[in-house]
Design an enzyme around this catalytic site. Structure first.
Site, PDB file in Angstrom:
ATOM      1  N   TYR A 130       0.897  -1.189  -0.254  1.00 49.26           N
ATOM      2  CA  TYR A 130      -0.028   0.066   0.025  1.00 49.26           C
ATOM      3  C   TYR A 130       1.068   1.444  -0.110  1.00 49.26           C
ATOM      4  CZ  TYR A 130      -4.296   2.420   1.455  1.00 49.26           C
ATOM      5  OH  TYR A 130      -5.335   3.361   1.699  1.00 49.26           O
ATOM      6  N   ARG A 174      -5.878  10.599 -11.166  1.00 43.73           N
ATOM      7  CA  ARG A 174      -5.225  11.295  -9.949  1.00 43.73           C
ATOM      8  C   ARG A 174      -4.748  10.445  -8.894  1.00 43.73           C
ATOM      9  NH1 ARG A 174      -7.521  11.804  -5.025  1.00 43.73           N
ATOM     10  NH2 ARG A 174      -6.083  10.431  -4.635  1.00 43.73           N
ATOM     11  N   LYS A 195      -5.926  -1.717  -2.958  1.00 47.75           N
ATOM     12  CA  LYS A 195      -7.047  -1.563  -1.946  1.00 47.75           C
ATOM     13  C   LYS A 195      -8.023  -2.535  -1.637  1.00 47.75           C
ATOM     14  CE  LYS A 195      -6.934   3.150  -1.733  1.00 47.75           C
ATOM     15  NZ  LYS A 195      -7.055   3.954  -0.318  1.00 47.75           N
ATOM     16  N   ASP A 216      -9.367   7.526  -6.660  1.00 48.49           N
ATOM     17  CA  ASP A 216      -8.413   8.256  -7.335  1.00 48.49           C
ATOM     18  C   ASP A 216      -8.769   8.745  -8.815  1.00 48.49           C
ATOM     19  OD1 ASP A 216      -7.117   7.701  -4.919  1.00 48.49           O
ATOM     20  OD2 ASP A 216      -5.311   6.925  -5.768  1.00 48.49           O
ATOM     21  N   ASP A 239     -13.774   6.698  -2.200  1.00 46.09           N
ATOM     22  CA  ASP A 239     -12.922   6.789  -0.794  1.00 46.09           C
ATOM     23  C   ASP A 239     -12.152   7.927  -0.537  1.00 46.09           C
ATOM     24  OD1 ASP A 239     -11.429   4.969   1.067  1.00 46.09           O
ATOM     25  OD2 ASP A 239      -9.813   4.742  -0.223  1.00 46.09           O
ATOM     26  N   ASN A 256      -5.260   7.503   7.498  1.00 53.20           N
ATOM     27  CA  ASN A 256      -5.296   6.972   6.199  1.00 53.20           C
ATOM     28  C   ASN A 256      -6.758   6.379   5.983  1.00 53.20           C
ATOM     29  OD1 ASN A 256      -5.352   4.781   3.825  1.00 53.20           O
ATOM     30  ND2 ASN A 256      -3.259   5.896   3.495  1.00 53.20           N
TER      31      ASN A 256
END
Ligand SMILES: O=C([O-])CC(=O)C(=O)O
Ligand SMILES: [Mg+2]
Length: 569
Positions: A117, A170, A188, A261, A283, A469
């Protein structure tokens, strides 16, 4: 689904563990079994199993337990000094022996999280074309337009409970990595299993490839994606719409689609568009908001007061920044009964043009508008800190090194215990390091960051930075949706998840100025989060799994995937 055993239900999972017929014979046997990561056990196949499944002679004579295999692999991993080598070794293991991969990850979560991760997954995405070996998820590009349902049917698993999808625009704070963003859904989802206990076979990583605007990748001979600039507008919207429709048709309405993202301009729009009809979760907007709110609730036990007593300043007004801001405002509203328009006024955001103020309203993107309060324009972060005098400073801009010495010192001169959260990932994009936050504030900052930092010794005291996180939230949140059969996500579920996480922060953590619990406890934490999210789903009438299990924590725990080998005899 194997042998018709339904695995979304705790009792049925237990039943599955007891199956003693050599069912693998119908799945794979012999050499094929050794090449099947879902069932392979390597040297842990017993003599009986070797006989029953045509493995005799295909393995050397030695027998190893899963524990010994784990010990051996941890030893090998620790010998790699380059993080990317560890990442690749873990990916190889996942491709070779899935249960062993998850046993390692679960038993050594604090050590291996930074490997599979953030931060290493960021580097892996940047180099994904070069290190690519085998596909680990579905690639849906513009070339698949009109055929997405067929593409979904090419995936070997039918019973999917959670999809993590990105379009790679992103990736963390690293920008547009196009098709190479696939590392993120893969990472993830391995946390969905390791931290939240969803079955690996129920998890589907997806990358939507509409091109990339990253010139370096477009010129890279090893780039794995479409070699064109990003499709936008109607072309983009149609592909996404076909995907969302196909997903619901193929997997039903209880499949979770986690957006990950996407760039701001698409992220907010996709969430707003599909929330009314699909079980969707962003998320970066919602998961990050929930984890930060949890940290703030825990921090109040150290700094005192209520949320409403604090003033918040954000650097970054994108998905994370506005998502967190809105959830804080909601929680304050809930606690004080004040209207949202009022509670938002304690929260200020700075974007690349400076403080967001009402005189800028005309030119602001819609998601920034609620944060345009009355104030004279201010350009830089330091001046904004001096003018707004925040008690809490949150970095969510994706730009590293922006909490300078002057900024941290200003926070420390205004506050006895300044709360400083540097959320951007990976480590290279962090607004400041843990060491900088502690030294520049003379040991008074309460600090947490999106990517992990080691403990810091300052003035003979050890400070343990927390990791703010979303990995604390989404695995348990998803488990809660699954066990309740939720059909929609509601903001109150996010608040429930924050409260569940904050409750797990104990006095011994707070004594180290740590506002998150250790990850070593994460499966227990995820079960708690799942139970509270599921309870909220039932309360809101959004749960379809009836009757409601009496003890939701126990039920969540009973549903969680175990990485222990099963007996094939
Ligand atoms: O992946 C992470 O570590 C957290 C996250 O969602 C992001 O930074 O986009
Ligand atoms: Mg993300």
């Amino acid at each position: 689904m194997m042998n018709g055993v339904e695995k979304t239900n705790g009792e049925d999972i237990a039943m599955e563990e007891q199956l003693i017929t050599p069912w693998t014979a119908s799945v794979s046997c012999g050499y094929t079994l050794l090449r099947d990561p879902r069932h392979n056990k390597g040297l842990a196949f017993t003599v009986d199993e070797r006989d029953a499944h045509y493995l005799r002679g295909l393995l050397p004579p030695a027998l190893l337990t899963q524990e010994l295999q784990e010990k051996k692999l941890m030893h090998i991993l620790r010998q790699y000094e380059v993080p990317l080598q560890r990442y690749m070794a873990m990916m190889d293991l996942q491709e070779r022996n899935e249960r062993l991969f998850y046993k390692l990850l679960i038993d050594n979560v604090e050590e291996l999280l930074p490997v599979v991760y953030t931060p290493t997954v960021g580097e892996a995405c940047q180099k994904y074309g070069t290190i690519f070996r085998r596909p680990q998820g579905l690639y849906i590009s513009l070339k698949e337009k009109g055929k997405i349902l067929e593409v979904l049917k090419n995936w070997p698993e039918r019973d999917i409970q959670v999809i993590v999808v990105t379009d790679g625009e992103r990736i963390l704070g690293l920008g547009d990595l196009g098709c190479q963003g696939m590392g993120i859904p893969v990472g993830k989802l391995s946390l969905y299993t390791a931290l939240g206990g969803l079955r690996p076979s129920a998890c589907l990583p997806v990358t939507i490839d509409v091109g990339t605007n990253n010139g370096k990748l477009l010129n890279d001979e090893f780039y794995i994606g479409l070699r064109q600039r990003r499709a936008t507008g109607q072309e983009y919207a149609e592909l996404l719409d076909e995907f969302m429709t196909a997903v619901k048709k193929n997997y039903g309405e209880k499949v979770i689609v986690q957006f990950e993202d996407f760039a701001n301009h698409n992220a907010f729009e996709l969430l707003a568009k599909y929330s009314p009809t699909h079980l969707v979760f962003n998320d970066d907007i919602q998961g990050t908001a929930s984890v930060v709110l949890a940290g703030l609730l825990a921090a109040l036990k150290v700094v005192g007061g209520t949320l409403a007593d604090h003033t918040f300043l954000f650097l970054g007004a994108g998905e994370a920044g506005t998502g967190i801001a809105e959830l804080i405002a909601l929680e304050i509203s809930k606690q004080t009964n004040a209207p949202l328009e009022e509670t938002r006024k304690k929260i200020w955001l700075v974007d690349s043009k400076g403080l967001i103020v009402s005189s800028r309203k005309g030119s602001l993107q819609h998601f920034k508008k609620p944060w345009a309060h009355d104030h004279e324009p201010i350009k830089g972060l330091l001046d904004a800190v001096k003018a707004i005098k925040p008690t809490v400073l949150i970095g969510s801009s994706g730009v590293g090194k922006t909490f300078t010495k002057e900024v941290v010192e200003a926070m420390a001169s205004i506050n006895e215990k300044p709360l400083i959260l540097a959320l951007s990932n990976p480590t290279s994009q962090s607004e400041c390091t843990a060491e900088e936050a502690y030294t520049w504030s003379e040991g008074r900052a309460i600090f947490a960051s999106g990517s992990p930092f080691d403990p810091v010794e300052y003035n003979s005291r050890v400070f343990v930075p927390g990791q703010a996180n979303n990995a604390y939230i989404f695995p348990g949140f998803g488990l809660g949706l699954v066990i309740s059969g939720a059909i929609r996500v509601h903001d109150d579920m996010l608040l429930a998840a924050s409260e569940a996480l904050a409750e797990q922060v104990k006095q011994e953590n707070l004594d180290k100025v740590l506002i998150y619990p250790p990850f070593s406890n994460i499966r227990k934490i995820s079960a708690d989060i799942a139970a509270k999210v599921a309870a909220k789903a039932y309360e809101l009438g959004l749960a379809s799994r009836l009757p409601r299990p009496k003890d939701l924590v126990k039920y969540a725990e009973s549903c969680m995937y175990s990485p222990l080998y099963r007996s094939y005899r």
